[in-house]
Design an enzyme around this catalytic site. Structure first.
Site, mmCIF file in Angstrom:
data_model
loop_
_atom_site.group_PDB
_atom_site.id
_atom_site.type_symbol
_atom_site.label_atom_id
_atom_site.label_comp_id
_atom_site.label_asym_id
_atom_site.label_seq_id
_atom_site.Cartn_x
_atom_site.Cartn_y
_atom_site.Cartn_z
ATOM 1 N N PRO A 259 0.844 -1.204 0.000
ATOM 2 C CA PRO A 259 0.000 0.000 0.000
ATOM 3 C C PRO A 259 0.877 1.251 0.000
ATOM 4 O O PRO A 259 1.385 1.673 1.028
ATOM 5 C CB PRO A 259 -0.806 -0.142 1.301
ATOM 6 C CG PRO A 259 0.040 -0.991 2.188
ATOM 7 C CD PRO A 259 0.809 -1.911 1.303
ATOM 8 N N ASP A 437 5.880 2.533 2.323
ATOM 9 C CA ASP A 437 5.012 1.392 2.607
ATOM 10 C C ASP A 437 4.179 1.760 3.835
ATOM 11 O O ASP A 437 4.688 1.829 4.953
ATOM 12 C CB ASP A 437 5.870 0.157 2.878
ATOM 13 C CG ASP A 437 5.042 -1.104 3.090
ATOM 14 O OD1 ASP A 437 3.819 -0.996 3.345
ATOM 15 O OD2 ASP A 437 5.625 -2.207 3.020
ATOM 16 N N HIS A 438 2.896 1.994 3.616
ATOM 17 C CA HIS A 438 2.039 2.502 4.700
ATOM 18 C C HIS A 438 1.801 1.468 5.789
ATOM 19 O O HIS A 438 1.257 1.796 6.854
ATOM 20 C CB HIS A 438 0.709 2.966 4.118
ATOM 21 C CG HIS A 438 0.100 4.122 4.869
ATOM 22 N ND1 HIS A 438 0.597 4.599 6.059
ATOM 23 C CD2 HIS A 438 -0.979 4.903 4.593
ATOM 24 C CE1 HIS A 438 -0.127 5.605 6.488
ATOM 25 N NE2 HIS A 438 -1.099 5.814 5.615
ATOM 26 N N ARG A 439 2.203 0.230 5.561
ATOM 27 C CA ARG A 439 2.044 -0.789 6.594
ATOM 28 C C ARG A 439 3.018 -0.579 7.743
ATOM 29 O O ARG A 439 2.731 -0.967 8.882
ATOM 30 C CB ARG A 439 2.242 -2.192 5.998
ATOM 31 C CG ARG A 439 1.226 -2.582 4.943
ATOM 32 C CD ARG A 439 1.578 -3.901 4.285
ATOM 33 N NE ARG A 439 2.859 -3.853 3.577
ATOM 34 C CZ ARG A 439 3.369 -4.874 2.904
ATOM 35 N NH1 ARG A 439 2.699 -6.025 2.834
ATOM 36 N NH2 ARG A 439 4.542 -4.772 2.296
#
Length: 465
Positions: A259, A437-439
């Site tokens: 994401p 990486d939004h995680r």
């Protein structure tokens, strides 16, 4: 007999392509001799012999791919005996051929039917070559698409004349083979081998034949239509390099599975450009190489990563219960080589001066252009910079290079009207976008990283301090 197997030459390599065989069957091979040039996802690399002997047989031809660990050649070390895997494969093939029942003619049950001529028999040929070559002495050159279709459709190219450059077989040359319906009166070898011998079941076979006809007819009609469309477009085939195939696979996975979250900032780069001009004048007087804006940005990113270690991380995937925080700052520099995008890595970038970073970056870029990078020079990256400013691009977003979690896309440094106090004056401005990486990296952390980076760009003496 020794099997020479496809080696793993990079940490992301899954298969390799044979670029050039430096030894041919019958050649004497000494330890340390270069046997073959292998194209990986990073570069073309030489593979040396670890054992001495005589090259007995080449199993994977130039231009063909092989998975890691697959046999690519046989080396005769004088011990005798075929290699185990090759012997097993040949034994399996011979066993399958012995178990294959003969085709029986319709008029005389005791007389084997002659193999039908034409495209239909080519489709059924058991000697079809998976890499697009005839079994005869003359080598046929086929495009990658043709080789793929040969493997999928079990075609025989021994009677096909190539119309492409240098006699290369292109898709239009095999349109007849692809569109040829299977002979209705002659069952395929697979059908014969799996068919029961009783008359009742055999009598039912003709009834099944019409069901195959529409599909064959559709394929026959489709091939000319596709060929005609290619003619209208003026299309021609260009082989896709191993590097570009891996790029496509990895970036598709990154865009699909990670994401991405984007943050963009604009920095006043006037002081940076003034400092660069001053430094380059002094370096020129000293007979040393100049530095680029990208060299300064590599150093600035390294310092920003040192201050924000949460950006210098990797995540193993949705099933992982941990993320890795990297203590070393290894910055990859995206290079647009002729074969595709390559990312050589500068290790410990935060511990090197701007001139050291500039010299190392130039050396790695030159090696990337020559496709001579080693696995050590392309592995271990923790952060990547992609700069398209030299092409006049002001702003773009980049796809994260796994297993990293962030990449900085840098645009051009341009002069723009800028408000300074109560006055309007032309000043250099620089735009860059951070993809994360939004995680594992939140928006606030990404914003703080860019805030630090912008401060360094606007106060460039801190970059070289």
């Amino acid at each position: 007999m020794i099997e020479i197997k496809m080696p793993r030459l990079s940490d992301t390599m899954e298969e390799g392509a044979i670029s050039t065989w430096r030894k041919q069957p019958g050649d004497t091979v000494a330890i340390g001799d270069v046997l073959v040039e292998i194209e990986t996802d990073k570069a073309v690399m030489e593979y040396e012999a670890y054992q001495a002997g005589t090259l007995a047989e080449i199993l994977v031809a130039e231009g063909s791919n092989a998975d890691i660990g697959a046999p690519i050649a046989l080396l005769d070390d004088g011990a005798g005996g075929p290699a185990a895997a090759v012997l097993a494969a040949k034994t399996s093939t011979a066993s399958a051929e012995r178990s294959q029942p003969a085709l029986v003619g319709h008029n005389d049950p005791a007389t084997p039917a002659a193999a039908p001529a034409g495209p239909a028999s080519a489709r059924l040929s058991a000697s079809a070559s998976a890499n697009g070559q005839a079994n005869g002495a003359d080598r046929q050159i086929a495009s990658p698409l043709v080789r793929k279709l040969v493997r999928e459709n079990h075609l025989d190219l021994s009677h096909v004349t190539g119309s492409g450059p240098g006699g290369r077989i292109i898709r239009a040359d095999i349109a007849g083979l692809l569109g040829a319906p299977a002979a209705a009166s002659t069952p395929s070898p697979a059908a014969v081998s799996s068919a029961p011998a009783d008359a009742e079941t055999a009598a039912a076979l003709p009834a099944a034949a019409p069901a195959l006809a529409p599909a064959a007819s559709a394929a026959s009609a489709l091939a000319p239509a596709e060929t005609a469309a290619d003619d209208v477009r003026g299309s021609h085939e260009v082989p896709v390099s191993q590097v570009r195939r891996v790029i496509a696979r990895r970036l598709s996975a990154s865009a699909r599975e990670i994401p991405h979250f984007y943050v963009t900032a604009v920095a006043d780069a006037q002081a940076l450009m003034d400092l660069r001009a001053t430094l380059n004048a002094q370096l020129t007087d000293a007979g040393r190489a100049k530095i680029s804006v990208n060299d300064l940005l590599i150093r600035a990113c390294a310092l920003a990563l040192r201050e924000h270690p949460g950006v210098n991380v990797s995540y193993g995937g949705d099933d992982s219960s941990v993320m890795l925080i990297h203590d070393r700052i290894n910055i990859g520099v995206a290079v647009a080589a002729e074969s595709g995008l390559i990312v050589p890595v500068i290790t410990d970038a935060d511990a090197k001066t701007v001139t050291q970073l500039g010299a190392e970056a130039k050396r790695l870029v030159a090696l990337a252009g020559e496709r001579k990078l080693t696995p050590a020079q392309t592995g271990g990256g923790t952060f990547t910079i992609s700069n398209l400013g030299m092409f006049g691009v002001e702003h773009f977003t980049a796809i994260i290079n796994p297993p990293e979690s962030a990449i900085l896309a840098v645009g051009a440094t341009t002069r723009e009207p800028t408000v300074v106090g109560d006055a309007l004056e032309p000043r250099y401005r620089l735009r860059y976008t951070l993809s994360v990486d939004h995680r594992v990296i939140d928006g606030a952390l990404a914003a703080r990283f860019l805030q630090t980076l912008t401060s360094l760009v606007e106060h460039p003496w801190m970059i070289i301090a």
